[in-house]
Design an enzyme around this catalytic site. Structure first.
Site, PDB file in Angstrom:
ATOM      1  N   CYS A   2       0.826  -1.198   0.000  1.00 34.93           N
ATOM      2  CA  CYS A   2       0.000   0.000   0.000  1.00 34.93           C
ATOM      3  C   CYS A   2       0.864   1.252   0.000  1.00 34.93           C
ATOM      4  O   CYS A   2       1.895   1.309   0.657  1.00 34.93           O
ATOM      5  CB  CYS A   2      -0.933   0.092   1.209  1.00 34.93           C
ATOM      6  SG  CYS A   2      -2.100  -1.238   1.336  1.00 34.93           S
ATOM      7  N   ARG A  27       4.107  -0.516  -4.803  1.00 36.75           N
ATOM      8  CA  ARG A  27       3.864  -0.918  -3.414  1.00 36.75           C
ATOM      9  C   ARG A  27       2.597  -1.761  -3.270  1.00 36.75           C
ATOM     10  O   ARG A  27       2.395  -2.418  -2.249  1.00 36.75           O
ATOM     11  CB  ARG A  27       3.734   0.325  -2.519  1.00 36.75           C
ATOM     12  CG  ARG A  27       4.983   1.159  -2.441  1.00 36.75           C
ATOM     13  CD  ARG A  27       4.764   2.322  -1.505  1.00 36.75           C
ATOM     14  NE  ARG A  27       4.526   1.873  -0.146  1.00 36.75           N
ATOM     15  CZ  ARG A  27       5.471   1.679   0.759  1.00 36.75           C
ATOM     16  NH1 ARG A  27       6.723   1.924   0.467  1.00 36.75           N
ATOM     17  NH2 ARG A  27       5.170   1.264   1.976  1.00 36.75           N
ATOM     18  N   TRP A  74      -2.577  -2.961  -1.527  1.00 39.20           N
ATOM     19  CA  TRP A  74      -2.198  -4.377  -1.570  1.00 39.20           C
ATOM     20  C   TRP A  74      -3.043  -5.030  -0.477  1.00 39.20           C
ATOM     21  O   TRP A  74      -2.842  -4.774   0.715  1.00 39.20           O
ATOM     22  CB  TRP A  74      -0.704  -4.528  -1.278  1.00 39.20           C
ATOM     23  CG  TRP A  74      -0.201  -5.927  -1.420  1.00 39.20           C
ATOM     24  CD1 TRP A  74       0.203  -6.531  -2.568  1.00 39.20           C
ATOM     25  CD2 TRP A  74      -0.020  -6.894  -0.374  1.00 39.20           C
ATOM     26  NE1 TRP A  74       0.614  -7.813  -2.301  1.00 39.20           N
ATOM     27  CE2 TRP A  74       0.492  -8.064  -0.969  1.00 39.20           C
ATOM     28  CE3 TRP A  74      -0.244  -6.883   1.015  1.00 39.20           C
ATOM     29  CZ2 TRP A  74       0.791  -9.211  -0.237  1.00 39.20           C
ATOM     30  CZ3 TRP A  74       0.050  -8.021   1.741  1.00 39.20           C
ATOM     31  CH2 TRP A  74       0.561  -9.175   1.110  1.00 39.20           C
ATOM     32  N   ASN A 100      -1.680   2.567   5.476  1.00 38.56           N
ATOM     33  CA  ASN A 100      -0.777   1.480   5.081  1.00 38.56           C
ATOM     34  C   ASN A 100      -0.421   0.719   6.351  1.00 38.56           C
ATOM     35  O   ASN A 100       0.016   1.332   7.330  1.00 38.56           O
ATOM     36  CB  ASN A 100       0.495   2.063   4.440  1.00 38.56           C
ATOM     37  CG  ASN A 100       1.578   1.013   4.269  1.00 38.56           C
ATOM     38  OD1 ASN A 100       1.288  -0.147   4.010  1.00 38.56           O
ATOM     39  ND2 ASN A 100       2.823   1.424   4.430  1.00 38.56           N
ATOM     40  N   GLY A 101      -0.608  -0.601   6.342  1.00 34.65           N
ATOM     41  CA  GLY A 101      -0.292  -1.401   7.533  1.00 34.65           C
ATOM     42  C   GLY A 101      -1.442  -2.322   7.877  1.00 34.65           C
ATOM     43  O   GLY A 101      -2.304  -2.600   7.034  1.00 34.65           O
ATOM     44  N   GLU A 483      18.183 -17.890  -5.939  1.00 32.23           N
ATOM     45  CA  GLU A 483      17.766 -16.586  -6.454  1.00 32.23           C
ATOM     46  C   GLU A 483      17.233 -16.721  -7.890  1.00 32.23           C
ATOM     47  O   GLU A 483      16.232 -16.091  -8.245  1.00 32.23           O
ATOM     48  CB  GLU A 483      18.954 -15.616  -6.374  1.00 32.23           C
ATOM     49  CG  GLU A 483      18.723 -14.221  -6.945  1.00 32.23           C
ATOM     50  CD  GLU A 483      17.632 -13.412  -6.258  1.00 32.23           C
ATOM     51  OE1 GLU A 483      17.078 -13.864  -5.235  1.00 32.23           O
ATOM     52  OE2 GLU A 483      17.303 -12.333  -6.762  1.00 32.23           O
ATOM     53  N   LYS A 487      13.517 -15.584  -8.878  1.00 24.67           N
ATOM     54  CA  LYS A 487      13.235 -14.588  -9.933  1.00 24.67           C
ATOM     55  C   LYS A 487      12.253 -15.170 -10.934  1.00 24.67           C
ATOM     56  O   LYS A 487      11.289 -14.526 -11.318  1.00 24.67           O
ATOM     57  CB  LYS A 487      14.512 -14.176 -10.676  1.00 24.67           C
ATOM     58  CG  LYS A 487      15.457 -13.250  -9.964  1.00 24.67           C
ATOM     59  CD  LYS A 487      14.977 -11.816  -9.805  1.00 24.67           C
ATOM     60  CE  LYS A 487      14.265 -11.610  -8.497  1.00 24.67           C
ATOM     61  NZ  LYS A 487      15.009 -11.316  -7.333  1.00 24.67           N
ATOM     62  N   GLU A 490       8.619 -15.648  -9.429  1.00 24.51           N
ATOM     63  CA  GLU A 490       7.822 -14.478  -9.067  1.00 24.51           C
ATOM     64  C   GLU A 490       7.383 -13.654 -10.271  1.00 24.51           C
ATOM     65  O   GLU A 490       6.343 -13.005 -10.214  1.00 24.51           O
ATOM     66  CB  GLU A 490       8.514 -13.606  -8.012  1.00 24.51           C
ATOM     67  CG  GLU A 490       9.756 -12.906  -8.444  1.00 24.51           C
ATOM     68  CD  GLU A 490      10.417 -12.121  -7.316  1.00 24.51           C
ATOM     69  OE1 GLU A 490       9.734 -11.733  -6.360  1.00 24.51           O
ATOM     70  OE2 GLU A 490      11.636 -11.893  -7.401  1.00 24.51           O
ATOM     71  N   HIS A 506      19.100 -36.773  -3.512  1.00 24.04           N
ATOM     72  CA  HIS A 506      18.358 -37.126  -2.299  1.00 24.04           C
ATOM     73  C   HIS A 506      16.856 -36.867  -2.442  1.00 24.04           C
ATOM     74  O   HIS A 506      16.150 -36.794  -1.445  1.00 24.04           O
ATOM     75  CB  HIS A 506      18.923 -36.347  -1.107  1.00 24.04           C
ATOM     76  CG  HIS A 506      20.359 -36.686  -0.814  1.00 24.04           C
ATOM     77  ND1 HIS A 506      20.741 -37.868  -0.226  1.00 24.04           N
ATOM     78  CD2 HIS A 506      21.511 -36.014  -1.086  1.00 24.04           C
ATOM     79  CE1 HIS A 506      22.054 -37.908  -0.116  1.00 24.04           C
ATOM     80  NE2 HIS A 506      22.544 -36.789  -0.639  1.00 24.04           N
ATOM     81  N   LYS A 605       6.182  -4.306  -3.450  1.00 21.99           N
ATOM     82  CA  LYS A 605       7.616  -4.055  -3.328  1.00 21.99           C
ATOM     83  C   LYS A 605       8.121  -4.122  -1.887  1.00 21.99           C
ATOM     84  O   LYS A 605       9.078  -4.798  -1.594  1.00 21.99           O
ATOM     85  CB  LYS A 605       7.945  -2.701  -3.943  1.00 21.99           C
ATOM     86  CG  LYS A 605       9.429  -2.354  -3.945  1.00 21.99           C
ATOM     87  CD  LYS A 605      10.194  -3.254  -4.885  1.00 21.99           C
ATOM     88  CE  LYS A 605      11.678  -2.996  -4.866  1.00 21.99           C
ATOM     89  NZ  LYS A 605      12.421  -4.093  -5.475  1.00 21.99           N
TER      90      LYS A 605
HETATM   91  C1  F6R Z   1      12.257 -10.715  -4.604  1.00 27.10           C
HETATM   92  C2  F6R Z   1      12.086  -9.619  -3.668  1.00 27.10           C
HETATM   93  C3  F6R Z   1      11.729  -9.945  -2.262  1.00 27.10           C
HETATM   94  C4  F6R Z   1      12.486  -9.031  -1.296  1.00 27.10           C
HETATM   95  C5  F6R Z   1      12.016  -9.267   0.149  1.00 27.10           C
HETATM   96  C6  F6R Z   1      12.796  -8.407   1.134  1.00 27.10           C
HETATM   97  O1  F6R Z   1      12.603 -10.264  -5.873  1.00 27.10           O
HETATM   98  O2  F6R Z   1      12.222  -8.477  -4.009  1.00 27.10           O
HETATM   99  O3  F6R Z   1      11.949 -11.288  -1.971  1.00 27.10           O
HETATM  100  O4  F6R Z   1      13.851  -9.302  -1.417  1.00 27.10           O
HETATM  101  O5  F6R Z   1      10.665  -8.961   0.249  1.00 27.10           O
HETATM  102  O6  F6R Z   1      12.666  -7.048   0.837  1.00 27.10           O
HETATM  103  P1  F6R Z   1      13.662  -5.986   1.432  1.00 27.10           P
HETATM  104  O7  F6R Z   1      15.006  -6.247   0.846  1.00 27.10           O
HETATM  105  O8  F6R Z   1      13.104  -4.661   1.023  1.00 27.10           O
HETATM  106  O9  F6R Z   1      13.684  -6.184   2.925  1.00 27.10           O
END
Ligand code: F6R
Length: 610
Positions: A2, A27, A74, A100-101, A483, A487, A490, A506, A605
């Site tokens: 949000c 966000r 969100w 937001n929250g 990672e 990527k 997501e 395993h 984000k």
């Molecule tokens: C994946 C991604 C998330 C963030 C995670 C932590 O691409 O962006 O997995 O890495 O939500 O976010 P931060 O780094 O802002 O604490």
């Protein structure tokens, strides 16, 4: 999670609010809304979907209101819908709230308010705030807000206005970010720096419990007892252009290509050639005795940043005498981590607003740890609560999928490992100089690695209908397999798993058949032969192999389906180089599948809820 925005000033509020919402869309993007007070009448417009849907609703309307609030959502409580979109109002439509929250005690508050006759129009937790304001209204807005927030539990950043006081905004927060700005044309509140960059670079960060009144070109701050307080601004040297796409199809691609320059910024003025070490001014306040006598190090983060921590553990344990543990923030705080006053906790967070990481940081601090954080966003909550902050200086990261934040975190952890090695004597001067030489080469190596873009774009076309992917690697590159898988899943919504290559036999090996593409990271190091054995195990079961290596001649003989060479670097820096093809492959597969990859479904984000 949000984004909220508010404006009051001399200009028409709506365009400013809409532009701010657009910048904060990453966000949250399931619904959006604005509220204006136009000639004494509340004008509320909300829509399901992205900001573009809200724009369509507003397209044929003109408003001259100079004050207003906006929100991009969100969903947490209540599905995405127009009714659940913010802003929310009380029964009489006099108070307007954006939030937001999460209000954790909303259910009890709601039941109580219903008994008192309040009628709710949404399923959200936020609406209780509007009704509580109505219930507590004494005529004095500030006191009404104080009384209201006293009964709230949870995390909130609130923007509030009242129809009878149409040129005033009130902002308050607890455990959710809220930033206040000012310029010649007016006053602003927002969840995020990027929403305000166009308007001001000298910003106030509201602390928990503080209340702020924006009115008549003046900003007043109060503590939770409503005593007037003075606050200092923080200068943000991000340029608004940095937060634009600059001709790239997506923010993600732009940010992938920004990595060489982002890493140069991370390294800038931190290389100490004289001492073959790193200038970590950020931890100058840490007692040298403390640093030399650390009992253990906890690396704590979520998601992509957690993968950076895994690499950090390899680096720190290899280069220094210290033991490093890696924890997910949300696991760390709910177990009984062995933390004492000799513990160094390294919290890694791009946004610095991840609720889980903030809570873990607080838990560690309570138990006596010293906190060093690695953050990208200046003045963020994690940064403010830490004893020292190493800023990654990657510039605004807008794409929801993290890219440049990750590689700059890796560089930061590499620097910390050199620093720890040097102060504890496990790295001598000659080795230190060698490592510094290696790390300063990284931006150039990444420029070369990015040349793989077109080849990976072509390759991606083969996989757009695949349902599963496996990513394998060993040692320090195992987190890069994780990672790569993260990527891909997501942004493309293809199921993907990352495994240490040695673990495949395993269990996961049962999944391998001709429909399973397997990405294998095989850099030239002491683990190469073992990784190549795992590669043959995949081939023997019909899996399609995509190998990223540093020397094709060592891999070619295994009848690999697709081989790509990445530039050579020392073993410990291969994760940074290997990350680039992982990002590009995921990007091109998602792009060719046509997903909304800068804003993937269900994600946001900065995750400011637990
Ligand atoms: C994946 C991604 C998330 C963030 C995670 C932590 O691409 O962006 O997995 O890495 O939500 O976010 P931060 O780094 O802002 O604490």
């Amino acid at each position: 999670m949000c984004g909220i925005i508010g404006y009051t000033g001399k200009l028409d509020a709506l365009p400013i609010i809409m532009e701010g919402l657009q910048r904060m869309e990453y966000r949250g993007y399931d619904s959006a809304g604005v509220a204006l007070i136009e000639n004494g009448k509340l004008e509320l417009r909300r829509s399901l979907g992205k900001i573009i849907e809200l724009k369509k609703i507003l397209e044929n309307e003109t408003f001259s209101a100079k004050t207003g609030l906006g929100h991009t959502r969100w969903a947490t409580h209540g599905r995405p819908s127009e009714d659940n979109a913010h802003p929310h109002t009380d029964c009489k439509g006099k108070f307007v709230v954006v939030h937001n929250g999460i209000i954790e005690n909303y259910y009890d508050l709601k039941q109580d308010l219903i008994k008192k006759g309040h009628v709710f129009k949404s399923e959200t937790d936020t609406e209780v705030v509007a009704h509580l304001l109505e219930e507590n209204h004494s005529g004095d807005l500030l006191k009404t807000v104080k009384k209201t927030v006293e009964s709230l539990q949870g995390a909130y950043a609130l923007g509030i206005m009242h129809i009878d006081d149409p040129e005033t905004l009130i902002a308050t927060c607890n455990a959710s970010p809220l930033i206040i700005g000012k310029n010649g044309s007016g006053l602003f509140l927002a969840s995020d720096i990027t929403a305000l960059l166009e308007h001001s670079k000298d910003l106030y960060f509201l602390e928990n419990g503080e209340v702020c009144v924006l009115k008549n070109e003046k900003i007043e701050f109060f503590n939770s007892d409503l005593e007037s307080i003075k606050k200092e601004t923080t200068h943000i040297d991000w340029n608004p252009v940095m937060a634009q796409k600059q001709g790239y199809k997506h923010y993600m691609l732009k940010e992938i290509f920004e990595q060489p320059s982002a890493i140069s910024e991370t390294l800038m003025s931190r290389i100490n050639w004289d001492d073959a070490s790193i200038y970590l001014d950020e931890i100058e306040g840490f007692d040298e005795d403390f640093m030399k006598n650390i009992s253990r190090i906890y690396l704590v983060a979520c998601g992509t940043a957690w993968h950076a921590c895994l690499v950090g553990k390899y680096l720190i344990e290899k280069r220094s005498p210290f033991i490093a543990h890696v924890d997910y923030s949300h696991e760390f705080r709910y177990r009984n981590p062995k933390v004492d006053d000799k513990t160094l906790m390294i919290c890694v967070s791009q946004s610095g607003e991840t609720a889980d990481t903030i809570a873990a940081l607080e838990e560690g601090k309570k138990r006596g740890a010293k906190i060093l954080s690695i953050c990208n966003v200046l003045g963020s909550t994690v940064a403010r609560k830490s004893d020292g902050v190493l800023y990654t200086r990657a510039g605004p990261e807008i794409s929801v999928a993290s890219t440049k934040a990750f590689t700059t975190q890796l560089v930061s952890l590499f620097m910390i490992s050199i620093y720890l090695g040097r102060i504890s004597g496990t790295i001598d001067k000659a080795k230190g100089i060698k490592m510094l030489n290696d790390i300063v080469e990284i931006p150039d190596l990444l420029e070369k690695t990015l040349e793989m873009n077109n080849d990976l774009k072509k390759l991606a076309g083969r996989y757009i209908y695949k349902q599963d992917f496996l990513f394998l690697a060993r040692g320090i590159n195992y987190p890069i397999a994780l990672e790569g898988a993260l990527k891909l899943k997501e942004i493309s919504y293809i199921h993907a798993e990352g495994y240490p290559a040695g673990e495949m036999k395993h269990g996961p090996i049962a999944l391998i058949d001709q429909d399973m593409p397997v990405v294998i990271l095989a850099p030239k190091n002491h683990l190469l032969d073992k990784t190549l054995t795992n590669l043959q195990e995949v081939k023997a079961r019909g899996g399609e192999t995509i190998v990223f290596c540093q020397d094709k001649s060592e891999v070619d003989k295994y009848n690999v389906d697709h081989i790509f060479e990445v530039p050579e670097t020392i073993h410990d820096l291969t994760p940074i180089v290997m990350t680039i093809p992982m990002q590009l492959l995921a990007y091109h597969i998602a792009d060719q599948r046509g997903t909304d990859l800068d804003q993937p479904r269900n994600l946001a984000k900065s995750v400011t809820v637990e």
